[in-house]
Design an enzyme around this catalytic site. Structure first.
Site, PDB file in Angstrom:
ATOM      1  N   SER A 126       0.797  -1.226   0.000  1.00 11.82           N
ATOM      2  CA  SER A 126       0.000   0.000   0.000  1.00 11.82           C
ATOM      3  C   SER A 126       0.827   1.272   0.000  1.00 11.82           C
ATOM      4  O   SER A 126       0.319   2.345  -0.330  1.00 11.82           O
ATOM      5  CB  SER A 126      -0.936   0.005   1.209  1.00 11.82           C
ATOM      6  N   ASP A 132      -4.083   8.153   7.450  1.00 10.20           N
ATOM      7  CA  ASP A 132      -5.252   7.380   7.867  1.00 10.20           C
ATOM      8  C   ASP A 132      -4.956   6.387   8.984  1.00 10.20           C
ATOM      9  O   ASP A 132      -5.727   5.466   9.220  1.00 10.20           O
ATOM     10  CB  ASP A 132      -5.858   6.643   6.676  1.00 10.20           C
ATOM     11  N   HIS A 189      -0.832   4.978   6.829  1.00 10.16           N
ATOM     12  CA  HIS A 189      -0.013   5.455   5.708  1.00 10.16           C
ATOM     13  C   HIS A 189       0.280   6.948   5.866  1.00 10.16           C
ATOM     14  O   HIS A 189      -0.504   7.672   6.483  1.00 10.16           O
ATOM     15  CB  HIS A 189      -0.757   5.235   4.378  1.00 10.16           C
TER      16      HIS A 189
END
Length: 388
Positions: A45, A344, A347
């Protein structure tokens, strides 16, 4: 002090001297690292640009405020804007990389490279975790799966092996970050730190094998990131106890010691691989030390809201609540995202990603320095392996 008047012919005669002095004094004005024509990237991610969202179209990352800062709409990036891969591509003068699954479905062009990274991607395959009773993977798109996508794509990029050699020689490969999700999965299953250390060698071997495979097929420049200081993501792993507290950062000591050990072992492996592949440039990317300073001194880097608090979340400690994740109707984002390092809870913000990328380009966090040269392009006479 006034300068004497120079006639135009006299000025022309000494203009090269002025130009040389100017270029030496201001060498990097509006410059780009014009080294590569394409980038191929693998990971999770931290650099996913849409593959996870394509395979999970109803996930919350498909909703605002994801993407609000730069793209002004969700793109599948786990950030308010650009991720590290985007910023690296811009630095190299390469268009933002298409997410492989998205662009493959639209039969788009991959000549500028492709991004195979998927949020939740692991170094180890799903079978490893299944054998240990871990079935609830967020995705089954491990490093091995991503490499298979690349191998499927490669013949379409260069049907002629001689063309493939030239294309791969002029391509930059980004292998990772891998490892963070592997450790998180087994940690959340109840493994304690000594047990986590037993997985390190398997993860390093998997990364090494992947790099080896890319080089054997023609890659000549590979960037291999270490793992971020996951002990500093208190939103995920919780606050440290007094005996597990890093005084300088406030992070968890046990998990940061684990990833420090991982990064040390990875660097040793890359040293060995450089001897094995002397014609390739293998660059270690030190995400850990590029990111770590912000947790001790966030104000120094412009993050006046700190490095632990999530900019977007559903309340709770550090504005993170797994029951109300960013992008859900129960969460909200604070204004001025650039004042937050953490987006968030899992990240970085675009500002956080830029801080890391700046450290890679301008700082000491790539070994050897990514800006020092383009060794793979330095000579047309180097014997490179061919794609078969």
């Amino acid at each position: 002090m006034a300068f004497p008047f120079l006639s135009f012919p006299h000025f022309l005669s000494i203009f090269p001297l002025f130009l040389t002095i100017f270029l030496l004094r201001f060498p990097n004005i509006d410059s780009k690292l014009d080294c590569y024509t394409s980038i191929f990237s693998f990971g999770d991610s931290l650099i996913d640009t849409g593959n996870f969202l394509y395979s999970h179209p109803h996930d919350y990352i498909g909703h605002l405020p994801y993407g609000e800062t730069y793209f002004h709409h969700p793109t599948g990036r786990c950030s308010d804007g650009r991720v590290i891969l985007d910023l690296l591509a811009e630095e190299f003068g390469i268009p933002l990389l298409p997410a492989y699954l998205v662009s493959r479905s639209k039969e788009q062009d991959f000549r500028g490279g492709a991004n195979f990274a998927v949020a939740g991607g692991t170094a180890l395959d799903a079978a490893f975790f299944a054998e240990r009773g871990i079935e609830d993977l967020s995705t089954n798109y491990s490093m091995g799966v991503q490499l298979n996508w690349f191998m499927e794509l490669l013949p379409t990029l260069c049907p002629d092996s001689s063309n493939c050699r030239d294309m791969l020689r002029r391509s930059l490969f980004l292998m990772g970050e891998f490892g963070g999700n592997d450790y998180s999965l087994v940690y959340q299953k109840g493994w304690i730190t000594p047990e986590l250390h037993t997985v390190v060698s398997q993860i390093i071997t998997a990364i090494s094998s992947a790099v080896d495979m890319l080089i054997e097929h023609g890659a000549t420049t590979v960037m291999v990131p270490g793992t971020l200081p996951i002990g500093c993501f208190l939103t995920i792993f919780g606050r440290p106890s007094k005996d597990n507290y890093e005084p300088l950062t406030g992070c968890r000591k046990d998990l940061n010691e684990l990833v420090s050990y991982h990064n040390q072992q990875l660097q040793k492996e890359l040293d060995w691989m450089r001897d094995k592949h002397p014609n390739a440039t293998i660059i270690y990317v030190d995400y850990y030390n590029a990111a770590l300073p912000v947790f001790g001194s966030p104000y120094q880097f412009g993050f006046s809201k700190g490095a632990f608090v999530a900019c977007c979340g559903g309340g709770g400690p550090y504005n993170f609540n797994s029951s109300a994740p960013c992008g859900s109707p129960w969460a909200k984002a604070f204004n001025n995202t650039s004042l937050y390092w953490n987006w968030d809870g899992r990240h970085p913000t675009e500002a956080g990603n830029r801080m890391i990328t700046t450290g890679l380009i301008e700082g000491p966090y790539t070994i050897p320095p990514i800006t020092s040269s383009c060794p793979s392009l330095a000579s047309e006479n180097v014997n490179h392996p061919h794609y078969e």
